[in-house]
Design an enzyme around this catalytic site. Structure first.
Site, PDB file in Angstrom:
ATOM      1  CG  ASN A   1      35.869   2.273  56.651  1.00  0.00           C
ATOM      2  OD1 ASN A   1      35.097   0.937  57.524  1.00  0.00           O
ATOM      3  ND2 ASN A   1      37.187   2.152  56.350  1.00  0.00           N
TER       4      ASN A   1
ATOM      5  CB  CYS B   1      37.473  -2.107  59.998  1.00  0.00           C
ATOM      6  SG  CYS B   1      38.088  -0.914  59.808  1.00  0.00           S
TER       7      CYS B   1
ATOM      8  CG  HIS C   1      35.640  -3.128  55.869  1.00  0.00           C
ATOM      9  ND1 HIS C   1      34.810  -2.752  57.367  1.00  0.00           N
ATOM     10  CD2 HIS C   1      37.071  -2.683  55.958  1.00  0.00           C
ATOM     11  CE1 HIS C   1      35.240  -1.724  57.785  1.00  0.00           C
ATOM     12  NE2 HIS C   1      36.571  -1.817  57.071  1.00  0.00           N
TER      13      HIS C   1
HETATM   14  O1  UT7 Z   1      38.481   0.539  57.443  1.00  0.00           O
HETATM   15  C1  UT7 Z   1      40.333  -0.194  57.476  1.00  0.00           C
HETATM   16  C2  UT7 Z   1      40.735  -0.359  56.197  1.00  0.00           C
HETATM   17  N1  UT7 Z   1      41.165   1.431  56.149  1.00  0.00           N
HETATM   18  C3  UT7 Z   1      41.198   0.956  54.335  1.00  0.00           C
HETATM   19  O2  UT7 Z   1      40.699  -0.180  53.893  1.00  0.00           O
HETATM   20  C4  UT7 Z   1      41.580   2.119  53.877  1.00  0.00           C
HETATM   21  C5  UT7 Z   1      42.553   2.126  52.852  1.00  0.00           C
HETATM   22  N2  UT7 Z   1      42.935   2.758  52.292  1.00  0.00           N
HETATM   23  C6  UT7 Z   1      42.781   3.987  50.638  1.00  0.00           C
HETATM   24  O3  UT7 Z   1      41.204   3.607  50.428  1.00  0.00           O
HETATM   25  C7  UT7 Z   1      43.546   4.650  50.503  1.00  0.00           C
HETATM   26  O4  UT7 Z   1      44.607   4.336  50.037  1.00  0.00           O
HETATM   27  C8  UT7 Z   1      43.198   6.085  49.739  1.00  0.00           C
HETATM   28  C9  UT7 Z   1      41.736   6.029  49.739  1.00  0.00           C
HETATM   29  C10 UT7 Z   1      43.057   6.407  51.849  1.00  0.00           C
HETATM   30  C11 UT7 Z   1      44.053   7.143  49.209  1.00  0.00           C
HETATM   31  O5  UT7 Z   1      44.398   6.328  48.213  1.00  0.00           O
HETATM   32  P1  UT7 Z   1      45.601   6.409  46.941  1.00  0.00           P
HETATM   33  O6  UT7 Z   1      44.642   6.192  46.181  1.00  0.00           O
HETATM   34  O7  UT7 Z   1      45.922   5.420  48.263  1.00  0.00           O
HETATM   35  O8  UT7 Z   1      45.412   7.625  47.479  1.00  0.00           O
HETATM   36  P2  UT7 Z   1      46.790   8.733  48.392  1.00  0.00           P
HETATM   37  O9  UT7 Z   1      47.110   7.736  49.976  1.00  0.00           O
HETATM   38  O10 UT7 Z   1      48.535   7.835  47.443  1.00  0.00           O
HETATM   39  O11 UT7 Z   1      47.041  10.035  47.153  1.00  0.00           O
HETATM   40  C12 UT7 Z   1      46.690  10.788  46.193  1.00  0.00           C
HETATM   41  C13 UT7 Z   1      46.758  12.361  46.486  1.00  0.00           C
HETATM   42  C14 UT7 Z   1      48.053  12.999  47.629  1.00  0.00           C
HETATM   43  O12 UT7 Z   1      48.378  13.692  46.849  1.00  0.00           O
HETATM   44  P3  UT7 Z   1      49.717  13.477  46.010  1.00  0.00           P
HETATM   45  O13 UT7 Z   1      50.541  13.767  47.637  1.00  0.00           O
HETATM   46  O14 UT7 Z   1      49.829  12.746  45.346  1.00  0.00           O
HETATM   47  O15 UT7 Z   1      49.955  14.991  45.450  1.00  0.00           O
HETATM   48  C15 UT7 Z   1      46.823  13.000  48.670  1.00  0.00           C
HETATM   49  O16 UT7 Z   1      47.479  14.002  48.959  1.00  0.00           O
HETATM   50  O17 UT7 Z   1      45.666  12.349  47.221  1.00  0.00           O
HETATM   51  C16 UT7 Z   1      45.325  13.804  47.952  1.00  0.00           C
HETATM   52  N3  UT7 Z   1      44.836  13.422  48.668  1.00  0.00           N
HETATM   53  C17 UT7 Z   1      43.528  14.154  48.403  1.00  0.00           C
HETATM   54  N4  UT7 Z   1      43.177  15.460  47.655  1.00  0.00           N
HETATM   55  C18 UT7 Z   1      41.916  14.842  47.411  1.00  0.00           C
HETATM   56  C19 UT7 Z   1      44.265  12.197  49.867  1.00  0.00           C
HETATM   57  N5  UT7 Z   1      43.379  12.841  50.303  1.00  0.00           N
HETATM   58  C20 UT7 Z   1      42.992  13.606  49.156  1.00  0.00           C
HETATM   59  C21 UT7 Z   1      41.077  14.334  49.633  1.00  0.00           C
HETATM   60  N6  UT7 Z   1      40.797  15.464  48.429  1.00  0.00           N
HETATM   61  N7  UT7 Z   1      40.491  13.994  50.239  1.00  0.00           N
END
Ligand code: UT7
Length: 340
Positions: A297, A127, A267
């Site tokens: 993204n 990225c 970004h």
């Molecule tokens: O471009 C390169 C750089 N990339 C980035 O900068 C991405 C950086 N990371 C992020 O933006 C965030 O970490 C995410 C958007 C990817 C995820 O957000 P989060 O607040 O960190 O969520 P999480 O991974 O902690 O997931 C929370 C919950 C999980 O469920 P449990 O285990 O708490 O029951 C996931 O399974 O949300 C669940 N989950 C979803 N639920 C509905 C993950 N993806 C989804 C989804 N829809 N699409």
């Protein structure tokens, strides 16, 4: 009175300044909304919107390659710069989704836009690749090696997305953005740049398959190895830390403070990351340019596309100090301050 940036510590830059003399971008027609995604994986508009800020993304047509999108963005940038494609000396394409592992996507772009004398190469910095490209391009101009450099960020991330993984498939989109770099006096000058990497984090954002490490074979073809793998939370933390420090370094090097920055183009990965940076830098959020709600993204294309939109919409004006800051797999990060 507007503050004058400090001369760059790298003395050659005071000899030949580098300007962004044209911007362009291209986005595919097909929109994939959050509602559409609920039909593919177990997700909701509410989750995607509150966790990321993304509402929809663009998806390239099956036969639309990264080089097609890159070429369209490049031609728009060249047209705005009033530069004939034949006069381009160097084409740099930042991408994680090249048309092929080789030849470079930049070579396909060269043929498509008609720049026979250009040297062409791709930049692999995920990225962060577009601002790595701006830094590399400007080095060739300040040194006097080249006069006209085309820097493109282009991605067809839909081709490496695991459409069964809700953790990643809701995040990414396709598109391309481009700039033309030339020495044209002081206006639109690149006044400060910083690039960096940390190979200790190669395992938090990567595509394990398809390279020499793990070629795709009949036995592993079902394992989605040639798709994006990401540990979201860890990437999130590193993104905030490294974009903050890269922003500070670019401002420090230019002798500018946050008050001098008219617009930040970060970004476009996650609105919460952008809010976190705005909060810590103490720059009001309305000085950040955000379009991830429309495109998701788009990796190396994201800041290039946002810069073009900010430029063409009049969001950034002549004389503004614009801070661009990016972060990506590798890890890689980069920041650039431009006097527009
Ligand atoms: O471009 C390169 C750089 N990339 C980035 O900068 C991405 C950086 N990371 C992020 O933006 C965030 O970490 C995410 C958007 C990817 C995820 O957000 P989060 O607040 O960190 O969520 P999480 O991974 O902690 O997931 C929370 C919950 C999980 O469920 P449990 O285990 O708490 O029951 C996931 O399974 O949300 C669940 N989950 C979803 N639920 C509905 C993950 N993806 C989804 C989804 N829809 N699409």
């Amino acid at each position: 009175m507007k503050k004058q940036p400090r001369s760059s510590p790298r003395s050659h830059r005071t000899q030949r300044t580098v300007s962004i003399v044209g911007t362009g971008s291209y986005t595919p027609e097909k929109r994939l909304t959050n509602a559409d995604l609920t039909k593919i994986v177990d997700t909701s508009d509410e989750w995607i919107t509150t966790r990321t800020g993304i509402k929809e993304r663009r998806i390239a047509a099956k036969d639309e390659k990264t080089s097609d999108m890159a070429s369209r963005a490049a031609l728009k940038a060249l047209e705005q710069a009033d530069v004939d494609p034949k006069d381009v000396d160097l084409i740099l394409v930042a991408t994680a989704t090249p048309d092929m592992l080789f030849p470079a996507t930049a070579c396909f772009v060269q043929k498509k836009i008609g720049s026979p004398k250009a040297a062409c190469l791709d930049i692999s910095a995920a990225c962060a690749g577009f601002l790595f490209g701006v830094e590399i391009g400007q080095q060739f101009i300040t040194s006097g090696t080249h006069d006209t450099v085309l820097v493109i960020g282009a991605e067809k991330l839909s081709s490496i997305t695991n459409w069964t993984d809700r953790n990643t498939c809701v995040l990414f989109g396709d598109g391309a953005g481009a700039v033309v770099l030339q020495h044209r006096g002081r206006a639109h000058g690149v006044i400060s740049t910083h690039i960096g990497s940390d190979g200790n984090f190669t395992d938090i954002l990567y595509m394990p398959g398809g390279g020499s490490n793990t070629p795709i074979t009949r036995d592993n073809a079902h394992m989605h190895l040639a798709t994006i793998h990401m540990h979201g939370k860890e990437v999130y933390k590193q993104a905030v830390t490294s974009m903050l420090s890269a922003s500070k370094k670019a401002m420090e090097q230019a002798g500018l403070t946050t008050d001098d920055i008219a617009c930040v183009i970060p970004h476009q990965a996650n609105l919460r990351i952008i809010e976190g940076i705005a909060d810590r830098l103490k720059i009001p959020l309305d000085r950040f340019f955000v379009n991830l709600d429309k495109y998701g993204n788009t990796s190396a294309a994201a800041v290039a596309m946002a810069l073009d939109e900010a430029n063409r919409s009049g969001r950034i004006k002549r004389g503004d100090y614009v801070l661009m800051v990016v972060f990506g797999g590798g890890l890689t990060w980069a920041s650039t301050i431009v006097e527009w």
